[in-house]
Design a protein around this motif. Sequence first.
Motif, PDB file in Angstrom:
ATOM      1  N   GLY A 283       5.297 -12.539   7.315  1.00  0.00           N
ATOM      2  CA  GLY A 283       6.643 -12.273   6.795  1.00  0.00           C
ATOM      3  C   GLY A 283       6.717 -11.098   5.825  1.00  0.00           C
ATOM      4  N   GLY A 284       5.574 -10.487   5.464  1.00  0.00           N
ATOM      5  CA  GLY A 284       5.641  -9.336   4.550  1.00  0.00           C
ATOM      6  C   GLY A 284       4.305  -8.618   4.450  1.00  0.00           C
ATOM      7  N   VAL A 285       4.319  -7.448   3.786  1.00  0.00           N
ATOM      8  CA  VAL A 285       3.103  -6.610   3.733  1.00  0.00           C
ATOM      9  C   VAL A 285       2.100  -7.091   2.677  1.00  0.00           C
ATOM     10  CG1 VAL A 285       4.379  -4.585   4.549  1.00  0.00           C
ATOM     11  CG2 VAL A 285       4.029  -4.879   2.090  1.00  0.00           C
ATOM     12  N   ALA A 286       2.565  -7.878   1.684  1.00  0.00           N
ATOM     13  CA  ALA A 286       1.663  -8.286   0.583  1.00  0.00           C
ATOM     14  C   ALA A 286       0.461  -9.039   1.140  1.00  0.00           C
ATOM     15  CB  ALA A 286       2.417  -9.173  -0.400  1.00  0.00           C
ATOM     16  N   GLY A 287      -0.725  -8.700   0.618  1.00  0.00           N
ATOM     17  CA  GLY A 287      -1.943  -9.408   1.028  1.00  0.00           C
ATOM     18  C   GLY A 287      -2.597  -8.829   2.272  1.00  0.00           C
ATOM     19  N   PHE A 288      -2.043  -7.724   2.807  1.00  0.00           N
ATOM     20  CA  PHE A 288      -2.657  -7.124   4.015  1.00  0.00           C
ATOM     21  C   PHE A 288      -4.114  -6.763   3.689  1.00  0.00           C
ATOM     22  CE2 PHE A 288      -3.154  -3.181   6.772  1.00  0.00           C
ATOM     23  CZ  PHE A 288      -3.282  -3.882   7.962  1.00  0.00           C
ATOM     24  N   PRO A 289      -5.064  -7.319   4.443  1.00  0.00           N
ATOM     25  CA  PRO A 289      -6.467  -7.172   4.049  1.00  0.00           C
ATOM     26  C   PRO A 289      -7.016  -5.747   4.117  1.00  0.00           C
ATOM     27  CG  PRO A 289      -6.273  -8.555   6.036  1.00  0.00           C
ATOM     28  CD  PRO A 289      -4.883  -8.209   5.598  1.00  0.00           C
ATOM     29  N   GLU A 290      -6.374  -4.863   4.922  1.00  0.00           N
ATOM     30  CA  GLU A 290      -6.926  -3.499   5.063  1.00  0.00           C
ATOM     31  C   GLU A 290      -6.277  -2.498   4.099  1.00  0.00           C
ATOM     32  OE1 GLU A 290      -6.948  -2.438   9.236  1.00  0.00           O
ATOM     33  OE2 GLU A 290      -7.607  -4.452   9.746  1.00  0.00           O
ATOM     34  N   ALA A 291      -5.727  -3.003   2.982  1.00  0.00           N
ATOM     35  CA  ALA A 291      -5.135  -2.116   1.964  1.00  0.00           C
ATOM     36  C   ALA A 291      -5.218  -2.816   0.615  1.00  0.00           C
ATOM     37  CB  ALA A 291      -3.677  -1.816   2.315  1.00  0.00           C
ATOM     38  N   ASP A 292      -5.002  -2.030  -0.462  1.00  0.00           N
ATOM     39  CA  ASP A 292      -5.040  -2.608  -1.819  1.00  0.00           C
ATOM     40  C   ASP A 292      -3.619  -2.777  -2.335  1.00  0.00           C
ATOM     41  OD1 ASP A 292      -7.867  -2.532  -1.961  1.00  0.00           O
ATOM     42  OD2 ASP A 292      -7.719  -0.352  -2.262  1.00  0.00           O
ATOM     43  N   PRO A 293      -3.393  -3.791  -3.191  1.00  0.00           N
ATOM     44  CA  PRO A 293      -2.053  -3.936  -3.781  1.00  0.00           C
ATOM     45  C   PRO A 293      -1.796  -2.830  -4.804  1.00  0.00           C
ATOM     46  CG  PRO A 293      -3.554  -5.602  -4.661  1.00  0.00           C
ATOM     47  CD  PRO A 293      -4.336  -4.831  -3.634  1.00  0.00           C
ATOM     48  N   LEU A 294      -0.548  -2.464  -5.007  1.00  0.00           N
ATOM     49  CA  LEU A 294      -0.219  -1.535  -6.095  1.00  0.00           C
ATOM     50  C   LEU A 294       1.161  -1.869  -6.634  1.00  0.00           C
ATOM     51  CD1 LEU A 294       0.382   2.189  -4.931  1.00  0.00           C
ATOM     52  CD2 LEU A 294       0.877   0.217  -3.543  1.00  0.00           C
ATOM     53  N   SER A 295       1.431  -1.372  -7.870  1.00  0.00           N
ATOM     54  CA  SER A 295       2.705  -1.714  -8.500  1.00  0.00           C
ATOM     55  C   SER A 295       3.810  -0.863  -7.870  1.00  0.00           C
ATOM     56  CB  SER A 295       2.646  -1.419 -10.005  1.00  0.00           C
ATOM     57  OG  SER A 295       2.598  -0.023 -10.185  1.00  0.00           O
ATOM     58  N   GLU A 296       5.073  -1.270  -8.140  1.00  0.00           N
ATOM     59  CA  GLU A 296       6.212  -0.523  -7.608  1.00  0.00           C
ATOM     60  C   GLU A 296       6.187   0.924  -8.113  1.00  0.00           C
ATOM     61  OE1 GLU A 296       9.838  -2.810  -7.883  1.00  0.00           O
ATOM     62  OE2 GLU A 296      11.037  -0.988  -7.680  1.00  0.00           O
ATOM     63  N   GLU A 297       5.872   1.083  -9.401  1.00  0.00           N
ATOM     64  CA  GLU A 297       5.815   2.435  -9.983  1.00  0.00           C
ATOM     65  C   GLU A 297       4.766   3.290  -9.311  1.00  0.00           C
ATOM     66  OE1 GLU A 297       5.294   3.070 -14.183  1.00  0.00           O
ATOM     67  OE2 GLU A 297       7.404   2.631 -14.484  1.00  0.00           O
ATOM     68  N   GLU A 298       3.584   2.700  -9.107  1.00  0.00           N
ATOM     69  CA  GLU A 298       2.496   3.449  -8.444  1.00  0.00           C
ATOM     70  C   GLU A 298       2.894   3.788  -7.005  1.00  0.00           C
ATOM     71  OE1 GLU A 298      -1.446   1.511 -10.616  1.00  0.00           O
ATOM     72  OE2 GLU A 298      -0.388   0.388  -9.075  1.00  0.00           O
ATOM     73  N   PHE A 299       3.594   2.859  -6.375  1.00  0.00           N
ATOM     74  CA  PHE A 299       4.034   3.111  -4.993  1.00  0.00           C
ATOM     75  C   PHE A 299       4.900   4.372  -4.954  1.00  0.00           C
ATOM     76  CE2 PHE A 299       7.580   2.952  -2.066  1.00  0.00           C
ATOM     77  CZ  PHE A 299       6.906   2.962  -0.853  1.00  0.00           C
ATOM     78  N   TYR A 300       5.928   4.417  -5.836  1.00  0.00           N
ATOM     79  CA  TYR A 300       6.827   5.579  -5.819  1.00  0.00           C
ATOM     80  C   TYR A 300       6.071   6.868  -6.145  1.00  0.00           C
ATOM     81  CZ  TYR A 300      11.099   2.839  -5.220  1.00  0.00           C
ATOM     82  OH  TYR A 300      12.094   2.042  -4.698  1.00  0.00           O
ATOM     83  N   ALA A 301       5.029   6.757  -6.987  1.00  0.00           N
ATOM     84  CA  ALA A 301       4.329   7.964  -7.459  1.00  0.00           C
ATOM     85  C   ALA A 301       3.231   8.430  -6.493  1.00  0.00           C
ATOM     86  CB  ALA A 301       3.738   7.691  -8.842  1.00  0.00           C
TER      87      ALA A 301
END
Length: 433
Positions: A283-301
Amino acid sequence: MSITKSVFDELDLHYPDDNIYFQIISAVLESAERLDLPHRLKLMMAQPKNEIIVHFPVRMDDDSFALFKGYRVQHNNVLGPYKGGIRYHQGITLDHVKALSALMTMKTALVRLPFGGGKGGVKLDPRSISPEELMRLTRRFISALGTNIGPDYDIPAPDVGTNAQIMAWMADTYVNISEPGKRLGGSGVVTGKPIEYGGSHGREKATGQGVVDVLEELLPGIGIDINRMTYSLIGFGNVGSWTARLLHDHGARLKAVMDHTGAIINEGGIAAPTLNTYVSETGGVAGFPEADPLSEEEFYATEVDVFIPAALEQMITESNARLLRCRVLAEAANAPVTPAGERYLLERGVTILPAILCSAGGVTVSYFEWKQNRQAEVWDPETVDEQLRKLMVAAARRVNETARQLKCDLRTAAYCAALEYINKVYNLRGIFP
Ligand code: NAD
């Protein structure tokens, strides 16, 4: 006094400056002013022809009844039947639906489709009710709209929170409540249906395909190679996931994705087909094992060549815009950037590819579906792709050429190209009687 304030005063309409309808219509009216189009056209564009609100009860699984609010706004039909999606979302308001319906008028005119603009929705979180409840709600909404929609009058389609299954329930309901003699073509009342029930090949991926067609046409002129570009994406629903899967085939590198569950990054590239399988299951991208989590601010930057918002309206505020590090912003979603965000990005030299161009692939293949339904034909997938590409490339060139002639940004150019066409048709038709 600005053109918008004076037109709205004349119509006795009053909105705060941060209202989405006010903002969208302001951009449209400023473009009309730039072309010195007739005052009557500005009045017609400044308010929808019809605003329908229905309240309807639905029996829930536990035998209780809940009351829902549904909208259908029909902005303009000078070019043909009203056309635009139906959204199921808890945050929907009348002004949102009005704004999106006005954008549909601009979009169909820009692509030269024989349709006007409309939009609709029901205020609810579709994830919060069962599939059976969703079906009953959909059927009850369509029966409440009754003859306010129809294959020759107003033709809804999927949008946020709705899909092909919901379109099948809508078409089936409409057919069942139509007079017997009108049932044959009744399923043409909505587009985006499943292929087995009058849908078109290529409709599900159409908006994403249109985004890619526009990028292929316009990126070379900006000095970006689509096959080697890096990009980030907000939204991994229909539009976002298809855009990413098609860009994956080009070899473009998806660095970061954000949706309602969180944001993820992989500098080496996120495989969109694998992420799509994961999102279908979770149901969503969070926890996708082939990537690391990042904050909303880091995402935009995250530094990328192209930034693609494919989620909801007005997410790119000025403060989010200040974080962005991209050369191009491609609006796959409708109205994802606020006017303040847009001013900041344009001043910084970011090219914004406007939504009425970038996200026009969906309504274009909807037009093909409607045509196939009327002629009882089935086009093969290659024909759909080829015809879509032809119209998307023509629209992209129209916007580029208008921007060159008027020496303006691409959004203003897109609105001007749409408005000039609408004005021509008003002049040809005249005002009845
Ligand atoms: P969808 O429901 O399939 O997907 C919506 C996506 O937005 C999901 O990934 C969801 O997680 C994400 N999202 C929602 N809230 C969010 C938040 N607060 N932060 C981050 N992400 C969030 O919808 P869709 O059909 O893909 O539509 C997306 C956009 O494209 C909308 O603006 C829609 O109007 C526009 N659009 C859709 C079509 C179409 O054919 N479906 C056509 C033209 C334009």
